[in-house]
Design an enzyme around this catalytic site. Structure first.
Site, short mmCIF file in Angstrom:
data_model
loop_
_atom_site.label_atom_id
_atom_site.label_comp_id
_atom_site.label_asym_id
_atom_site.label_seq_id
_atom_site.Cartn_x
_atom_site.Cartn_y
_atom_site.Cartn_z
N ILE A 20 1.00 -1.23 -0.01
CA ILE A 20 -0.11 0.02 0.19
C ILE A 20 0.75 1.20 -0.08
O ILE A 20 0.59 2.25 -0.65
CB ILE A 20 -1.02 0.13 1.09
CG1 ILE A 20 -1.83 -1.25 1.43
CG2 ILE A 20 -2.13 1.16 1.26
CD1 ILE A 20 -2.61 -1.41 2.65
N ASP A 39 12.39 2.23 5.02
CA ASP A 39 11.79 1.10 5.16
C ASP A 39 12.80 0.13 5.29
O ASP A 39 14.19 0.27 4.86
CB ASP A 39 10.80 0.78 3.69
CG ASP A 39 10.27 -0.70 3.41
OD1 ASP A 39 10.78 -1.53 3.96
OD2 ASP A 39 8.99 -0.22 3.25
N LEU A 41 12.72 -3.14 4.47
CA LEU A 41 12.76 -4.05 3.36
C LEU A 41 12.55 -5.48 4.05
O LEU A 41 12.73 -6.46 3.27
CB LEU A 41 13.89 -4.17 2.41
CG LEU A 41 13.99 -2.64 1.65
CD1 LEU A 41 15.22 -2.84 1.00
CD2 LEU A 41 13.03 -2.25 1.05
N ALA A 81 4.51 1.20 8.20
CA ALA A 81 5.58 0.19 8.48
C ALA A 81 4.94 -0.60 9.51
O ALA A 81 4.72 -0.27 10.71
CB ALA A 81 6.79 0.70 8.93
N ASN A 99 7.16 -5.14 16.97
CA ASN A 99 7.30 -4.12 15.73
C ASN A 99 6.52 -3.16 15.60
O ASN A 99 6.29 -1.75 15.36
CB ASN A 99 7.39 -4.84 14.29
CG ASN A 99 7.66 -4.40 13.41
OD1 ASN A 99 8.41 -3.31 13.53
ND2 ASN A 99 7.23 -4.71 12.09
N TYR A 148 -2.52 -8.91 16.24
CA TYR A 148 -2.40 -8.04 15.20
C TYR A 148 -3.33 -6.81 15.36
O TYR A 148 -2.81 -5.29 15.67
CB TYR A 148 -2.52 -8.46 13.91
CG TYR A 148 -2.46 -7.44 12.70
CD1 TYR A 148 -1.56 -6.53 12.29
CD2 TYR A 148 -3.87 -7.43 12.00
CE1 TYR A 148 -1.59 -5.74 11.31
CE2 TYR A 148 -4.08 -6.61 10.91
CZ TYR A 148 -2.90 -5.60 10.58
OH TYR A 148 -3.06 -4.71 9.60
N HIS A 196 -2.09 -13.11 1.04
CA HIS A 196 -3.74 -12.54 0.67
C HIS A 196 -4.10 -13.39 -0.33
O HIS A 196 -3.81 -13.87 -1.31
CB HIS A 196 -3.42 -10.98 0.17
CG HIS A 196 -3.01 -10.11 1.61
ND1 HIS A 196 -1.77 -9.29 1.31
CD2 HIS A 196 -3.39 -10.08 2.79
CE1 HIS A 196 -1.81 -8.59 2.52
NE2 HIS A 196 -2.62 -9.15 3.42
N ARG A 289 -9.23 -20.46 10.54
CA ARG A 289 -8.14 -20.21 11.21
C ARG A 289 -8.33 -19.50 12.60
O ARG A 289 -9.47 -18.56 12.46
CB ARG A 289 -7.27 -19.29 10.42
CG ARG A 289 -6.44 -19.87 9.43
CD ARG A 289 -5.58 -18.86 8.59
NE ARG A 289 -6.40 -17.77 8.18
CZ ARG A 289 -6.10 -17.13 6.87
NH1 ARG A 289 -5.04 -17.37 6.57
NH2 ARG A 289 -7.16 -16.29 6.37
N1 NAD Z 1 -2.94 -5.05 3.24
C1 NAD Z 1 -4.00 -5.12 3.94
O1 NAD Z 1 -5.11 -5.27 3.34
C2 NAD Z 1 -3.94 -4.30 5.21
C3 NAD Z 1 -5.40 -3.87 5.80
C4 NAD Z 1 -5.46 -3.42 7.03
C5 NAD Z 1 -4.19 -2.41 7.40
N2 NAD Z 1 -3.03 -2.67 6.72
C6 NAD Z 1 -1.89 -1.91 7.24
O2 NAD Z 1 -1.37 -1.25 6.09
C7 NAD Z 1 -0.01 -1.40 6.06
C8 NAD Z 1 0.56 -1.62 5.02
O3 NAD Z 1 0.37 -2.69 4.63
P1 NAD Z 1 1.01 -3.72 3.47
O4 NAD Z 1 -0.03 -4.65 3.13
O5 NAD Z 1 1.40 -2.74 2.45
O6 NAD Z 1 1.91 -4.42 3.92
P2 NAD Z 1 3.66 -4.76 3.42
O7 NAD Z 1 4.24 -5.79 4.31
O8 NAD Z 1 3.54 -4.73 1.97
O9 NAD Z 1 4.21 -3.24 3.85
C9 NAD Z 1 4.71 -3.00 5.04
C10 NAD Z 1 6.12 -2.28 4.80
O10 NAD Z 1 6.73 -1.90 5.90
C11 NAD Z 1 8.18 -2.27 5.99
N3 NAD Z 1 8.56 -2.39 7.68
C12 NAD Z 1 7.78 -3.12 8.45
N4 NAD Z 1 8.30 -3.20 9.58
C13 NAD Z 1 9.18 -2.06 9.55
C14 NAD Z 1 10.37 -1.38 10.36
N5 NAD Z 1 9.99 -1.55 11.52
N6 NAD Z 1 10.97 -0.45 10.20
C15 NAD Z 1 10.97 -0.18 8.70
N7 NAD Z 1 10.22 -0.65 7.72
C16 NAD Z 1 9.13 -1.72 8.17
C17 NAD Z 1 8.08 -3.65 5.32
O11 NAD Z 1 9.31 -3.75 4.67
C18 NAD Z 1 7.14 -3.16 4.27
O12 NAD Z 1 7.83 -2.40 3.02
C19 NAD Z 1 0.42 -2.05 7.68
O13 NAD Z 1 0.59 -1.35 8.54
C20 NAD Z 1 -0.92 -2.87 7.68
O14 NAD Z 1 -1.02 -3.12 9.16
C21 NAD Z 1 -3.15 -3.59 5.57
#
Ligand code: NAD
Length: 342
Positions: A20, A39, A41, A81, A99, A148, A196, A289
């Site tokens: 996102i 990030d 990564l 993140a 985290n 979570y 997903h 689950r």
């Molecule tokens: N994907 C969904 O459907 C969804 C739904 C609700 C909420 N979210 C929230 O949206 C956000 C983004 O989700 P996403 O699907 O893009 O996930 P993603 O895992 O693709 O992106 C998360 C990013 O954060 C980075 N990261 C994680 N911990 C870190 C840290 N301590 N320091 C620096 N970088 C860090 C990861 O490397 C990654 O690039 C998250 O906070 C997630 O909880 C996602």
């Protein structure tokens, strides 16, 4: 927020190499903002950072974050993140609290130290837990059923108290299920392993995995499988621009749901992918689950009324953009370094 006449707002995007976050960076750059990504990564991809600088590091690194916030003259932070998988959080709550809570609190403290007081936070429908009524509105009680959701709820609460005590201004965006990909197919979802449902169904349709597993076929839903509200990642990205504008206009802090208000079951998703692709999706029924609610559908009227946000993509658009992206990944896109393809 320092709104200098004619100035371009500089936005630190924590987690901007992720799914996102990378789509939001593209939308920010298009809208005239300057994104700066931090990030580590862990789940993100370097190739997805194309619309601003990448600082590789952990948001919990206080010295690094204060330095970046100051030297990059950051006006606001968008904080993606996190560790973001419900099932994993049930097995490893330690990692999720470390985290998502400890590192996020450190980011908040770095912001205060650098005098950056505007924050858009990625929250989630998982903060609500099992719905007591539907659709889920922002006023619904927040009783998470997994670590979570609990970790995200903690940061929502911390932001509220930091607002009262230190003047932090914040918007919590509670996403439902992010899905789809960039309509220009420049970026899309790429997790390894992929948790997903839509990419998993597509990979099964393409023969990249033997089958898709359906967790829970005995829920009290019309076809027995769990229902979720799928929201296109570009609609989510747009909401972040509106949230930044909301803060820049001096409007009140608050939480907003981001969803369509329409839910689809796992079997309906499989049927939609089969229809779009013309391919059969092999599937296997599995037990539920732990931590997975039966049905989650957003009431997103508040985001419409206050932020002026309305999703423009429907399920067809989600499926077609995600399918195009899965195809591009398969063709070993030049933007994806070798070894990153799935
Ligand atoms: N994907 C969904 O459907 C969804 C739904 C609700 C909420 N979210 C929230 O949206 C956000 C983004 O989700 P996403 O699907 O893009 O996930 P993603 O895992 O693709 O992106 C998360 C990013 O954060 C980075 N990261 C994680 N911990 C870190 C840290 N301590 N320091 C620096 N970088 C860090 C990861 O490397 C990654 O690039 C998250 O906070 C997630 O909880 C996602």
């Amino acid at each position: 927020m320092r709104l200098r006449e004619g100035a371009v707002l500089r936005i630190l995007v924590a987690g901007g190499a992720g799914y996102i976050g990378s789509h939001t960076c593209k939308a920010l750059a298009r809208a005239g903002y300057t994104p700066v990504v931090v990030d580590d990564l862990t789940t993100g991809n370097e190739w997805a950072v194309r619309w601003g600088a990448l600082v590789r590091g952990n948001i919990g690194d206080r010295d690094l974050m204060v330095r970046v916030l100051r030297t990059e003259k950051i006006d606001a932070v968008i904080h993606f993140a996190a560790s973001a998988y419900v099932g994993e959080s049930m097995a490893q709550p330690q990692n999720y609290f470390r985290n998502n809570v400890v590192n996020s609190l450190s980011l908040l403290d770095s912001m205060l130290e650098a005098d950056v007081k505007n924050l858009v936070f990625s929250s989630t429908c998982a903060t609500y837990g099992d719905p007591q009524h539907l659709p889920l509105e922002e006023s619904h009680p927040q009783c998470p059923t997994n670590p979570y959701g609990e970790s995200k709820l903690f940061i929502e609460k911390a932001m509220r108290w930091y607002g009262e005590a230190y003047g932090l201004r914040w918007v919590a965006l509670r996403y439902f299920n992010a899905a789809g990909a960039d309509v220009e197919t420049e970026i899309g979802e790429s997790h390894d392993p992929e948790p997903h449902i839509i990419p998993l169904v597509m990979q099964a349709a393409r023969g990249e995995r033997p089958e898709v597993q359906i967790f829970g076929t005995d829920y009290a839903t019309p076809d027995g499988t769990a229902i979720r509200d799928y929201i296109h990642v570009e609609d989510l990205a747009q909401a972040h621009i509106l949230a930044i504008q909301h803060l820049a206009n001096g409007a009140e802090s608050g939480a907003f749901n981001l969803g369509t208000g329409r839910g689809y079951s796992v079997r309906e998703i499989i049927a939609a992918v089969e229809k779009h692709s013309g391919k059969k999706v092999p599937s296997r029924d599995k037990a539920r689950r732990p931590g997975d609610p039966r049905l989650l559908v957003a009431g997103a009227e508040r985001a419409h009324q206050i932020l002026g946000w309305k999703p423009v993509h429907d399920l067809d658009s989600i499926i077609s953009t995600a399918w195009a992206w899965e195809g591009r990944k398969l063709k070993h896109s030049p933007s994806i370094p070798k070894g990153e393809e799935q």
